[in-house]
Write an enzyme that holds these catalytic residues in place. Structure first.
Site, PDB file in Angstrom:
ATOM      1  N   CYS A 162       0.876  -1.180   0.000  1.00  0.00           N
ATOM      2  CA  CYS A 162       0.000   0.000   0.000  1.00  0.00           C
ATOM      3  C   CYS A 162       0.905   1.219   0.000  1.00  0.00           C
ATOM      4  O   CYS A 162       1.352   1.663   1.056  1.00  0.00           O
ATOM      5  CB  CYS A 162      -0.928  -0.006   1.217  1.00  0.00           C
ATOM      6  SG  CYS A 162      -1.989   1.456   1.314  1.00  0.00           S
TER       7      CYS A 162
ATOM      8  N   GLN B 181      -0.660  -1.131  10.557  1.00  0.00           N
ATOM      9  CA  GLN B 181      -0.625  -2.593  10.589  1.00  0.00           C
ATOM     10  C   GLN B 181       0.763  -3.119  10.232  1.00  0.00           C
ATOM     11  O   GLN B 181       1.239  -4.085  10.826  1.00  0.00           O
ATOM     12  CB  GLN B 181      -1.660  -3.175   9.633  1.00  0.00           C
ATOM     13  CG  GLN B 181      -3.075  -3.203  10.180  1.00  0.00           C
ATOM     14  CD  GLN B 181      -3.990  -4.062   9.337  1.00  0.00           C
ATOM     15  OE1 GLN B 181      -3.802  -4.200   8.125  1.00  0.00           O
ATOM     16  NE2 GLN B 181      -4.992  -4.634   9.971  1.00  0.00           N
TER      17      GLN B 181
ATOM     18  N   GLU C  35      -1.039  -4.019  -4.764  1.00  0.00           N
ATOM     19  CA  GLU C  35      -1.552  -2.687  -4.426  1.00  0.00           C
ATOM     20  C   GLU C  35      -3.064  -2.605  -4.640  1.00  0.00           C
ATOM     21  O   GLU C  35      -3.600  -3.116  -5.622  1.00  0.00           O
ATOM     22  CB  GLU C  35      -0.854  -1.646  -5.305  1.00  0.00           C
ATOM     23  CG  GLU C  35      -1.273  -0.215  -5.090  1.00  0.00           C
ATOM     24  CD  GLU C  35      -0.664   0.401  -3.847  1.00  0.00           C
ATOM     25  OE1 GLU C  35      -1.412   0.992  -3.060  1.00  0.00           O
ATOM     26  OE2 GLU C  35       0.573   0.303  -3.680  1.00  0.00           O
TER      27      GLU C  35
ATOM     28  N   ASP D   5     -12.022  -7.654  -4.317  1.00  0.00           N
ATOM     29  CA  ASP D   5     -10.729  -8.033  -3.739  1.00  0.00           C
ATOM     30  C   ASP D   5     -10.085  -9.023  -4.696  1.00  0.00           C
ATOM     31  O   ASP D   5     -10.508 -10.177  -4.782  1.00  0.00           O
ATOM     32  CB  ASP D   5     -10.910  -8.653  -2.354  1.00  0.00           C
ATOM     33  CG  ASP D   5      -9.588  -8.816  -1.608  1.00  0.00           C
ATOM     34  OD1 ASP D   5      -8.535  -8.924  -2.272  1.00  0.00           O
ATOM     35  OD2 ASP D   5      -9.603  -8.830  -0.364  1.00  0.00           O
TER      36      ASP D   5
ATOM     37  N   ARG E  66      -6.942 -10.123  -4.665  1.00  0.00           N
ATOM     38  CA  ARG E  66      -5.691 -10.687  -4.165  1.00  0.00           C
ATOM     39  C   ARG E  66      -5.713 -12.218  -4.186  1.00  0.00           C
ATOM     40  O   ARG E  66      -6.731 -12.839  -3.901  1.00  0.00           O
ATOM     41  CB  ARG E  66      -5.404 -10.188  -2.753  1.00  0.00           C
ATOM     42  CG  ARG E  66      -5.084  -8.714  -2.704  1.00  0.00           C
ATOM     43  CD  ARG E  66      -4.934  -8.202  -1.289  1.00  0.00           C
ATOM     44  NE  ARG E  66      -6.185  -8.256  -0.543  1.00  0.00           N
ATOM     45  CZ  ARG E  66      -6.323  -7.848   0.705  1.00  0.00           C
ATOM     46  NH1 ARG E  66      -5.276  -7.367   1.349  1.00  0.00           N
ATOM     47  NH2 ARG E  66      -7.491  -7.905   1.306  1.00  0.00           N
TER      48      ARG E  66
ATOM     49  N   SER F  43      -3.483 -11.728  11.195  1.00  0.00           N
ATOM     50  CA  SER F  43      -4.391 -11.105  10.250  1.00  0.00           C
ATOM     51  C   SER F  43      -5.808 -11.100  10.797  1.00  0.00           C
ATOM     52  O   SER F  43      -6.203 -12.010  11.534  1.00  0.00           O
ATOM     53  CB  SER F  43      -4.379 -11.855   8.906  1.00  0.00           C
ATOM     54  OG  SER F  43      -5.323 -11.311   8.004  1.00  0.00           O
TER      55      SER F  43
END
Length: 203
Positions: A57, A73, A94, A128, A130, A151
């Site tokens: 990020c 985080q 990203e 999402d 990912r 997480s």
């Protein structure tokens, strides 16, 4: 597809907030998506290391954007993994996999009232995108077949298990709510089951 360690190099880390730790950066060859993902070895990993897959990020990690909780985080993960021993997997995904420019376009839509997931959908992009298969590849190359997962995201645990990594325990991260990111955090808790303790949300 099997990945293997490519290089290892020591990097002294100096993070925002004064945190100073030594890390070993590990690169890989044979990752299935061809990305330049990085593992940081922190502390002394044990038989069941503490692991955080952290998606890149730029705005939060580098510039300290308050629109998300990524920067805090990341710092928390480095500190906690250094103490427990384990790996931080820095994944080049990203904007939940949509890329930097698309993420900023989604921010503009969020300014118009959409939540983070609806904004992605309005751009014709996945909510999402990912894929944690590369994280599993990295862990296997490091010899970590069982982990404690740092997480709040249940999808990370599910994808790692599906890729052959045993998740012994899912360890929640802190909640870093600000006036600028509380809508974002609420959407993660309500829509994708993130374990976040926020007012009005049962966790």
């Amino acid at each position: 597809m099997t990945a293997e360690v490519r290089t290892r190099v020591r990097i002294p880390l100096r993070l925002h907030g004064g945190l100073e730790v030594d890390a070993e950066a590990v690169t890989f060859r044979g990752l299935e998506d061809g990305g330049e993902h990085l593992a940081l070895v922190l502390g002394t990993p044990g038989a069941v290391p503490l692991v955080r897959p952290h998606s890149e990020c730029l705005t939060g990690d580098v510039f300290g954007s308050a629109r998300c909780d990524c920067g805090p985080q990341l710092a928390e993960a480095v500190e906690r993994i250094s103490e427990a021993g384990g790996y931080l997997l820095y994944l080049r995904q990203e904007g939940r996999g949509i890329g930097l420019y698309n993420k900023l376009d989604a921010y503009a839509l969020q300014d118009g009232g959409l939540d983070t997931y609806a904004a992605n959908a309005a751009l014709g992009l996945p909510e999402d995108g990912r894929d944690y298969a590369v994280a599993a590849q990295m862990l296997k190359a490091l010899g970590a077949g069982e982990v404690d997962l740092l997480s709040n995201n249940p999808d990370k645990a599910a994808q790692l298990r599906a890729a052959g990594i045993a998740v012994r325990d899912q360890v929640p991260t802190g909640v870093f709510a600000t006036d600028s990111n509380v809508r974002y955090l609420r959407a993660k808790a309500e829509q994708t089951g993130h374990t976040l303790r926020l007012p009005g949300i049962a966790s």
